[in-house]
Scaffold this active site. Structure first.
Site, mmCIF file in Angstrom:
data_model
loop_
_atom_site.group_PDB
_atom_site.id
_atom_site.type_symbol
_atom_site.label_atom_id
_atom_site.label_comp_id
_atom_site.label_asym_id
_atom_site.label_seq_id
_atom_site.Cartn_x
_atom_site.Cartn_y
_atom_site.Cartn_z
ATOM 1 N N SER A 139 0.848 -1.185 0.000
ATOM 2 C CA SER A 139 0.000 0.000 0.000
ATOM 3 C C SER A 139 0.885 1.235 0.000
ATOM 4 O O SER A 139 2.031 1.188 0.470
ATOM 5 C CB SER A 139 -0.892 0.005 1.248
ATOM 6 O OG SER A 139 -1.569 1.231 1.400
ATOM 7 N N TYR A 152 -2.265 0.527 11.071
ATOM 8 C CA TYR A 152 -2.284 -0.079 9.736
ATOM 9 C C TYR A 152 -1.018 0.274 8.966
ATOM 10 O O TYR A 152 -0.384 -0.596 8.348
ATOM 11 C CB TYR A 152 -3.527 0.385 8.979
ATOM 12 C CG TYR A 152 -3.593 -0.114 7.554
ATOM 13 C CD1 TYR A 152 -3.961 -1.426 7.278
ATOM 14 C CD2 TYR A 152 -3.272 0.723 6.485
ATOM 15 C CE1 TYR A 152 -4.018 -1.892 5.970
ATOM 16 C CE2 TYR A 152 -3.321 0.265 5.178
ATOM 17 C CZ TYR A 152 -3.703 -1.038 4.922
ATOM 18 O OH TYR A 152 -3.744 -1.504 3.630
#
Length: 282
Positions: A139, A152
């Site tokens: 990501s 995260y």
């Protein structure tokens, strides 16, 4: 001469990016093993595309479950070995770092960082046998942290770092390793992030902490905007097919022009502007 059968295991194959990868790879001629936390042959990647060649249950946080899944895969691929593992399984958590419990943080690292590595470690003998490839879904959050996204981001930073080391260590064995770096993708991820954020808010309020109310409201608007403005998961799946089809797969594949601009800008931002970006959770 008939082309060799190329078996690919996709984790997290039931929804979002994993389901899109399952469909795209099956359409491209790969024999796909769709691995989901709870085996669901009827659901794993079947909408809008061919069914996977095989479905199996795989909880990537359980060593026993991983060992059992690998045994099943070994029986199917035989002497040809495994062509690729595509690690799509993942989880999210949203909220201030102050709201993140030890249990939540450990769970997130288990699913997003330790789990993919455990799967890779277990299938490496089959990958070496098949001169195979490893593809992990990262990501932009693995390089750019954001407020209310610290836990995260931490897991994705860890995955990003492990990718570089794994690629270097496995180069001599002929196993190629690639990291797919998507920007904003429209998947159920955002609904889960919103729910996680609401839970974090309730936890803080129950202990008398109300310092984040304005930030919660702002972040909720950000999540709602991102949930409907991202690229479709098929855009990631197309890049995964590219990485598995290339004669010399790249180390990183950034998905989407927006993600490329975002990463490029981040690299040149001075510290005080980076802090502002992080503070606003953008």
């Amino acid at each position: 001469m008939k082309d060799a059968v190329r078996w690919v295991v996709v984790t997290g194959a039931r929804g979002g990016i994993g389901a899109a990868c399952t469909r795209a790879l099956a359409r491209s001629g790969f024999r796909v093993v769709a691995a989901t936390r709870q085996e669901s042959p009827a659901a794993a990647g079947r909408e809008g595309g061919p069914a996977p060649a095989m479905s199996l249950a795989l909880d990537i946080t359980s060593d026993d479950a991983i060992a059992n899944a690998v045994t099943q895969v070994r029986q199917v691929v035989g002497d040809a070995g495994l062509y690729a593992i595509v690690n799509c399984a993942g989880s999210t958590a949203s909220g201030p770092m102050e709201s993140c419990t030890r249990e939540e943080l450990l769970r997130l690292f288990d699913v997003n960082a330790a789990g993919p590595l455990a799967v890779v470690r277990a299938v490496l003998p089959l990958l070496r046998q098949g001169h195979g490839r490893i593809v992990n879904i990262g990501s932009t959050s693995g390089q750019i942290p954001g407020s209310f996204n610290g836990a995260y981001c931490g897991t994705k930073f860890a995955l990003d770092a492990m990718h570089d080391v794994l690629r270097a260590e496995l180069a001599a064995s002929g196993v190629a390793v690639s990291l797919i770096v998507p920007g904003v993708i429209t998947t159920p991820f955002w609904k889960k992030a919103g729910a996680s954020q609401s839970q974090a808010r309730e936890r803080l309020l129950s202990t008398g902490v109300d310092h984040y109310e304005a930030a919660f409201e702002r972040r909720q608007r950000v999540v709602e905007a991102l949930s409907s403005s991202g690229l479709p998961p098929e855009s990631v799946a197309e890049v995964v097919v590219e990485a598995l089809s290339a004669s010399n797969p790249r180390s990183r594949y950034v998905v989407g022009q927006g993600a490329r601009w975002k990463l490029a800008l981040w690299r040149i931002l001075p510290g005080h502007l980076r802090e502002r970006v992080i503070r606003r959770g953008l």
